[in-house]
Scaffold this active site. Structure first.
Site, short mmCIF file in Angstrom:
data_model
loop_
_atom_site.label_atom_id
_atom_site.label_comp_id
_atom_site.label_asym_id
_atom_site.label_seq_id
_atom_site.Cartn_x
_atom_site.Cartn_y
_atom_site.Cartn_z
N ASN A 280 -5.91 4.80 -0.08
CA ASN A 280 -5.33 5.80 0.81
C ASN A 280 -4.14 6.52 0.17
OD1 ASN A 280 -7.16 5.14 2.82
ND2 ASN A 280 -5.82 3.60 3.73
N HIS A 281 -4.07 7.81 0.35
CA HIS A 281 -2.96 8.65 -0.12
C HIS A 281 -2.30 9.30 1.10
CE1 HIS A 281 -4.11 8.97 -4.56
NE2 HIS A 281 -5.06 8.22 -4.01
N LEU A 282 -1.12 9.83 0.88
CA LEU A 282 -0.47 10.60 1.94
C LEU A 282 -1.31 11.82 2.27
CD1 LEU A 282 3.20 10.55 0.60
CD2 LEU A 282 2.28 9.19 2.49
#
Length: 206
Positions: free
Chosen positions: A82-84
């Site tokens: 997951n990334h921002l």
């Protein structure tokens, strides 16, 4: 006899591409129930390789119930992927250090939670299960599906993103099966009910 020994790595004689999965798992954050098997075209050790982005620091778990069937190529995308998404950039600057260490100070990367697979779930070839998803007991995940949201018990889901195709049984039967929880019966009782478990008449289960 009451079925194969749950401690057996390869329950099919002279065939090493199908394993009782709990006997090959080394990662303590992957938890697998009895009789769940994994079939791989090449090597059953590939299973953990297919649990992607599963970093120790995320602390998330992949939990799989009993009597599940997992086909070759099935993959599980954990929270380390997951990334921002609500920031200007999705780039993970902080992990590279060298003056970028503080990029995430006061912030955290998204964590959608554990992946939970129920009991008696069939996951087809090349299916992908995303982080935070719960798949209910008795569900079927079709080949090449990508599952991005929870799957109801005893439903058949397919596509990208996965959508419910149909329920396996009517609601009354599903309710009864979820109450019976046959996978938790003593193995002697399961063995005595094999003819009923391979039929579709829930009233015969005793």
């Amino acid at each position: 006899m009451f079925g194969p020994d749950t401690k057996t790595k390869f329950p099919l004689a002279n065939y090493d591409r199908l394993c009782f999965l709990k006997n090959v798992i080394k990662n303590p954050n992957i938890i697998v129930g009895d009789y769940t098997y994994y079939d791989d075209f090449e090597n059953v050790e590939n299973f953990e390789k297919n649990v992607k982005y599963h970093f120790d620091f995320t602390g998330d778990k992949l939990v799989i119930g009993k009597f599940c069937m997992i086909a070759s190529g099935a993959s599980f995308i954990m929270n380390g992927a997951n990334h921002l998404t609500d920031a200007i950039s999705t780039y993970p600057f902080a992990i590279f250090g060298n003056g970028w260490e503080n990029a995430m100070e006061g912030k955290t990367y998204p964590n959608k939670g554990d992946i939970i697979i129920g009991n008696d779930v069939w996951i087809g070839h090349n299916a992908t299960i995303m982080s935070g998803v719960t798949i209910g007991d008795g569900a079927i995940i079709a080949t090449n599906s990508t599952i991005v949201k929870d799957v109801a018990p005893y439903s058949i889901v397919g596509g990208n993103p996965g959508v419910e195709i149909k329920k396996r049984f009517n609601q009354e039967t599903i309710k009864k099966l979820l109450e019976l929880k046959w996978w938790d019966w003593p193995i002697e009782k399961i063995t005595a009910n094999l003819q009923n478990l391979t039929d579709n008449k829930v009233e015969k289960l005793t």
